[in-house]
Design a protein around this motif. Structure first.
Motif, short mmCIF file in Angstrom:
data_model
loop_
_atom_site.label_atom_id
_atom_site.label_comp_id
_atom_site.label_asym_id
_atom_site.label_seq_id
_atom_site.Cartn_x
_atom_site.Cartn_y
_atom_site.Cartn_z
N TYR A 57 40.76 8.13 32.51
CA TYR A 57 39.66 8.62 33.34
C TYR A 57 39.13 9.97 32.85
O TYR A 57 37.93 10.15 32.64
N GLU A 58 40.01 10.94 32.65
CA GLU A 58 39.58 12.28 32.25
C GLU A 58 38.97 12.25 30.84
O GLU A 58 37.99 12.96 30.57
N ALA A 59 39.53 11.46 29.95
CA ALA A 59 38.96 11.36 28.60
C ALA A 59 37.58 10.73 28.64
O ALA A 59 36.67 11.14 27.90
N HIS A 60 37.39 9.76 29.50
CA HIS A 60 36.08 9.11 29.64
C HIS A 60 35.03 10.10 30.14
O HIS A 60 33.90 10.14 29.62
N ILE A 61 35.38 10.90 31.14
CA ILE A 61 34.44 11.91 31.63
C ILE A 61 34.06 12.88 30.52
O ILE A 61 32.87 13.20 30.33
N PHE A 62 35.04 13.32 29.77
CA PHE A 62 34.77 14.27 28.69
C PHE A 62 33.87 13.67 27.62
O PHE A 62 32.94 14.32 27.12
N GLN A 63 34.12 12.43 27.25
CA GLN A 63 33.37 11.79 26.17
C GLN A 63 31.95 11.40 26.57
O GLN A 63 31.04 11.46 25.75
N THR A 64 31.78 11.00 27.84
CA THR A 64 30.48 10.47 28.26
C THR A 64 29.69 11.41 29.14
O THR A 64 28.49 11.17 29.38
N ARG A 65 30.34 12.46 29.65
CA ARG A 65 29.72 13.36 30.64
C ARG A 65 29.23 12.58 31.86
O ARG A 65 28.19 12.89 32.45
N THR A 66 29.99 11.56 32.22
CA THR A 66 29.73 10.81 33.45
C THR A 66 31.03 10.72 34.24
O THR A 66 32.12 10.71 33.66
N VAL A 67 30.90 10.63 35.56
CA VAL A 67 32.07 10.58 36.44
C VAL A 67 32.09 9.23 37.15
O VAL A 67 31.28 8.98 38.06
N PRO A 68 32.99 8.32 36.77
CA PRO A 68 33.12 7.05 37.50
C PRO A 68 33.53 7.33 38.95
O PRO A 68 34.45 8.11 39.21
N THR A 69 32.83 6.69 39.88
CA THR A 69 32.97 7.04 41.29
C THR A 69 33.07 5.79 42.16
O THR A 69 32.23 4.91 42.08
#
Length: 240
Positions: A57-69
């Motif tokens: 989750y945290e790696a995805h936010i960093f890589q995409t600048r999006t927050v899965p919600t």
């Protein structure tokens, strides 16, 4: 899709305006309602389905600048904290992603990721006179909340952790924050930029927190107007 929130509660003050706007968008997902009001400094909010299976989750936010919600209170409050403190949340995410890149995802997080997660989920920041800090660190609850009670008029407690905000929807006396201790280099200012600057990895890895039962704060619970409220060793525990 979200339960009613009492926005008059003092711990919700930093999130009230955005929270009411998101909660009123009853026909929208949490992600789309957050996205509609976010400032440019905040990341984009996307549905949880955007997180690929097996991706951290945290790696995805960093890589995409999006927050899965997801459409639940936990992610709702996470989004509100992103809106109110984007620099601090981004700093936490950067540190999490760097640790994931360095060590991978294992059975344990390690001391730094543990501390980052603890603050992100359950943290708080206190700006208070030294006498209150001395009592808090000593866990001298009677001094903190009774004999030095008047000093709370000069103090401000910010509940940062989104899991703690979620718990406080139905307040329980035992609800406890992990308050970030002062450090020698930084003030206790509660603005976003100052808070982000405080979060150094070496310091955080030491878990520089002290527990604080938040409903003991004067004005945060009507029952605590009585000194007997604090005579509860299951909640107001002595220092080990």
């Amino acid at each position: 899709m979200l339960p009613a929130v009492d926005w008059a509660q003092p711990w919700l003050a930093p999130y009230r305006a955005s929270g009411e706007a998101v909660a009123q968008a009853s026909d929208a997902s949490v992600a789309s309602a957050l996205q509609a009001i976010k400032p440019p400094s905040a990341p984009d909010f996307v549905h949880q389905d955007s997180l690929p299976a097996g991706q951290a989750y945290e790696a995805h936010i960093f890589q995409t600048r999006t927050v899965p919600t997801r459409d639940n209170l936990h992610d709702f409050f996470n989004g509100l904290v992103w809106l109110a403190f984007p620099q601090t949340k981004r700093r936490l995410n950067e540190l999490q992603a760097a640790e994931i890149a360095r060590t991978g995802i294992g059975a344990t997080r390690g001391p730094l990721r543990d501390a980052l997660t603890l603050f992100d989920e359950n943290g708080a920041v206190l700006d208070a006179p030294p006498a209150l800090w001395d009592a808090l660190v000593a866990r001298d609850w009677h001094a903190l909340f009774v004999t030095r009670r008047a000093l709370w008029s000069e103090a401000r407690l910010l509940v940062f952790g989104h899991a703690l905000l979620e718990k406080l929807i139905a307040p329980r006396k035992a609800a406890t924050a992990h308050v970030l201790l002062p450090d020698s280099a930084c003030s206790n200012a509660l603005d976003d930029a100052a808070l982000a600057r405080r979060l150094g990895p070496e310091w955080l890895a030491q878990k520089p927190f002290v527990p604080l039962p938040v409903l003991g704060v004067p004005g945060w619970c009507a029952a605590n107007a009585s000194a007997e409220y604090y005579d509860d060793p299951k909640v107001f525990r002595p220092r080990p």
